[in-house]
Design a protein around this motif. Structure first.
Motif, short mmCIF file in Angstrom:
data_model
loop_
_atom_site.label_atom_id
_atom_site.label_comp_id
_atom_site.label_asym_id
_atom_site.label_seq_id
_atom_site.Cartn_x
_atom_site.Cartn_y
_atom_site.Cartn_z
N VAL A 369 0.81 -1.42 0.34
CA VAL A 369 0.42 -0.03 -0.17
C VAL A 369 0.97 1.00 0.25
O VAL A 369 1.81 1.40 0.84
N PRO A 370 1.03 2.03 -1.15
CA PRO A 370 1.62 3.51 -1.39
C PRO A 370 0.85 4.85 -0.56
O PRO A 370 -0.10 4.20 0.16
N GLY A 371 1.70 4.93 0.21
CA GLY A 371 1.64 6.73 0.94
C GLY A 371 1.43 6.45 2.19
O GLY A 371 1.00 7.38 2.96
N LEU A 372 1.94 5.16 3.15
CA LEU A 372 1.31 4.84 4.45
C LEU A 372 2.73 5.48 5.24
O LEU A 372 3.90 5.34 4.95
N PHE A 373 2.54 6.28 6.62
CA PHE A 373 2.96 6.89 6.90
C PHE A 373 3.39 6.86 9.12
O PHE A 373 2.85 6.32 8.96
N LEU A 374 4.64 6.64 9.35
CA LEU A 374 4.73 6.47 10.32
C LEU A 374 5.49 7.40 11.39
O LEU A 374 6.04 8.50 10.44
N SER A 375 5.42 8.30 11.91
CA SER A 375 4.99 10.00 12.70
C SER A 375 6.17 9.42 14.38
O SER A 375 4.59 8.98 15.19
N GLY A 376 6.78 9.93 14.60
CA GLY A 376 7.06 10.13 16.27
C GLY A 376 6.24 11.26 16.88
O GLY A 376 6.72 12.20 16.90
N GLU A 377 5.60 10.53 17.92
CA GLU A 377 5.40 11.75 18.74
C GLU A 377 5.07 11.59 19.84
O GLU A 377 6.00 10.68 20.94
N ASP A 378 5.44 12.53 20.81
CA ASP A 378 6.04 12.54 22.16
C ASP A 378 4.54 12.37 23.11
O ASP A 378 3.18 12.58 23.28
N LEU A 379 5.02 12.47 24.58
CA LEU A 379 4.22 12.14 25.70
C LEU A 379 4.73 12.56 27.14
O LEU A 379 5.19 12.70 28.13
N THR A 380 5.32 13.57 26.58
CA THR A 380 6.29 14.34 27.59
C THR A 380 7.94 13.92 28.24
O THR A 380 7.86 14.19 29.20
#
Length: 473
Positions: A369-380
């Protein structure tokens, strides 16, 4: 060392047992109140785990992990107080620790983490996101302990798949050999861009500051940019149309002075329907002063409550911008279900499990599946083990930017003895700068240098002073 070949293909991984778990906490007060969604955070305890693992030859080593116990994120049910939310997370640690220490054969780190998460969630079924908190900490501390026992870095452990990703607990749509090949190709970077969080109470300009903080750290968005040089930002939304447009306009007036900036937009579950979010995006499109900010949006994060997300198709909104799930990512099938609704992104958070993030990355890199992405998010994430282990993970995943907010809302290694602060500063001179408060996360030109995270262990050359902490309440 006996090797476990059950993970499939040519993968070999050591089998370990967790033989000791100790849990601690430190209270943390924020220098600035952090409002996200309907919640305002002013203080919260940080949990610390010390875990001892033993290999099949009887050798053992200790590792650690840490994470803030943030109320009103894992569970936003208004019937629970913030204190009850924190107790949910403490309960997850206790239940996960008890399950980990029950008699069992040696396992690969991946298998042990998966089994522990499934068992803990089965014992605390009300909220899988909160239940997974304890298992995520144990998995990190066990990986740290193994790396110290084997005298290798976490990067080596993952790339050589000594963690043992594979076997019957690997999701069926992922081939074990492809998984190992993907891990072998991961290349951690020497630095990463810090995506600065703009909380709902944060002053935008120096003139907006009502209650000045008595320290030398930046408080307003203007001062943050001048001090750290950020060019990536994360904007929290309230879900109130006029208030959001007014605030976005004031933010844009500051960000438009920054060349080539990018933003992500976090709905924090505040929108009740796709039409409500659509109305906001239409207003953004129609507001000339927001033209550059609109062009800078990389994606929109978790706009709807987790209670309705999986029953709320994005419809034509998905054609306007990429969308990412965060709080709704509470199980193995969550991203697949969200994709059918129009989502293409999913978050990486160490509090949701390092192996979850790695499996997501494998699925995205090996899938069709093209266009899928992972992003790094914080919890302080706080200075020390928490921020270092998260930074190592997102760098290994190949992410070029990560939300970082712990350093802005908390000044340095709060609650740690001076000797502990000094040890971390000496072990990671690229990551921290030393000020009167001790080591602070160093962000220069909007980037964090992380080369020292390749040390023996899971991204930390030293361990915290557990004896100076309070036992888990």
């Amino acid at each position: 060392m006996t090797m476990d070949r059950s993970t499939g293909g040519s993968v070999t991984a050591p089998r370990m047992k967790i033989i000791e778990i100790d849990a601690f906490e430190r209270d943390t007060s924020l220098r600035l109140p952090f409002r996200f969604g309907a919640a305002t955070l002013e203080r919260a305890p940080q949990a610390f785990l010390r875990v001892r693992v033993e290999d099949e030859e009887g050798r053992s080593a200790v590792g650690g992990a840490a994470e803030m116990m943030v109320p009103k994120w894992f569970d936003k049910n208004p019937a629970f107080t913030p204190a009850q939310n924190v107790d949910q997370l403490r309960a997850s640690i206790r239940v996960a620790a008890a399950a980990s220490l029950e008699p069992s054969p040696p396992m690969t780190l991946f298998t042990a983490a998966r089994v522990n998460e499934m068992e803990t969630v089965s014992r605390l079924p009300a909220n899988p996101l909160a239940a997974g908190f304890g298992p995520s900490l144990i998995a990190r501390a066990a990986l740290d302990a193994y790396c110290r026992l084997a005298s290798i870095s976490v990067f080596d452990a993952v790339r050589r798949n000594l963690i043992g990703i594979g076997g019957h607990l690997l999701p069926g749509d992922i081939d074990a050999d492809a998984a190992s090949a993907t891990l072998a190709g991961l290349r951690p970077a020497g630095s990463i861009s810090a995506r600065h969080t703009i909380g709902l109470l944060d002053p935008i300009t120096e003139g907006d500051i009502v209650h000045p903080v008595d320290d030398d750290l930046p408080q307003s968005l203007e001062a943050v940019i001048a001090h750290y040089g950020n060019h990536w930002f994360k904007i929290k939304l309230s879900g109130v149309l006029d208030a959001d447009i007014d605030r976005l306009t004031r933010i844009a007036a500051v960000l438009d002075r920054v060349p080539d900036y990018r933003v992500t937009v976090d709905g924090n579950e505040q929108f009740g329907a796709a039409e409500q979010l659509g109305a906001l995006l239409a207003r953004v499109e129609a507001t000339p002063r927001l033209a550059r900010l609109r062009a800078a949006i990389a994606f929109v994060e978790q706009p709807f409550s987790r209670a309705i997300t999986m029953e709320t198709p994005l419809g034509n909104l998905a054609a306007q911008l990429p969308f990412l799930i965060d709080e709704s990512d509470d199980g193995d099938d969550a991203f697949a279900r969200a994709r059918r609704l129009g989502y293409t992104g999913v978050s990486s958070k160490t509090c949701k499990g390092i192996y979850r993030s790695l499996v997501k990355a494998i699925r995205i890199k090996t899938g069709s599946v093209p266009g899928l992405f992972l992003s790094g998010e914080d919890l302080t994430c706080q200075a020390g083990l928490a921020v270092q282990q998260d930074l190592a993970l997102v760098s290994l995943l190949g992410l070029s930017h990560v939300e970082r907010n712990g350093h802005h809302y908390v000044a340095g290694m709060q609650g740690a003895p001076q000797a502990e602060r000094l040890r971390f500063a000496v072990a990671h001179p690229d990551l921290y700068e030393w000020v009167d408060e001790g080591p602070l996360l160093a962000i220069r030109g909007g980037r964090i240098a992380i080369g020292s995270l390749g040390t023996v262990g899971y991204a930390s050359g030293v361990l915290p002073d557990f004896d100076a902490m309070e036992p888990l309440s």
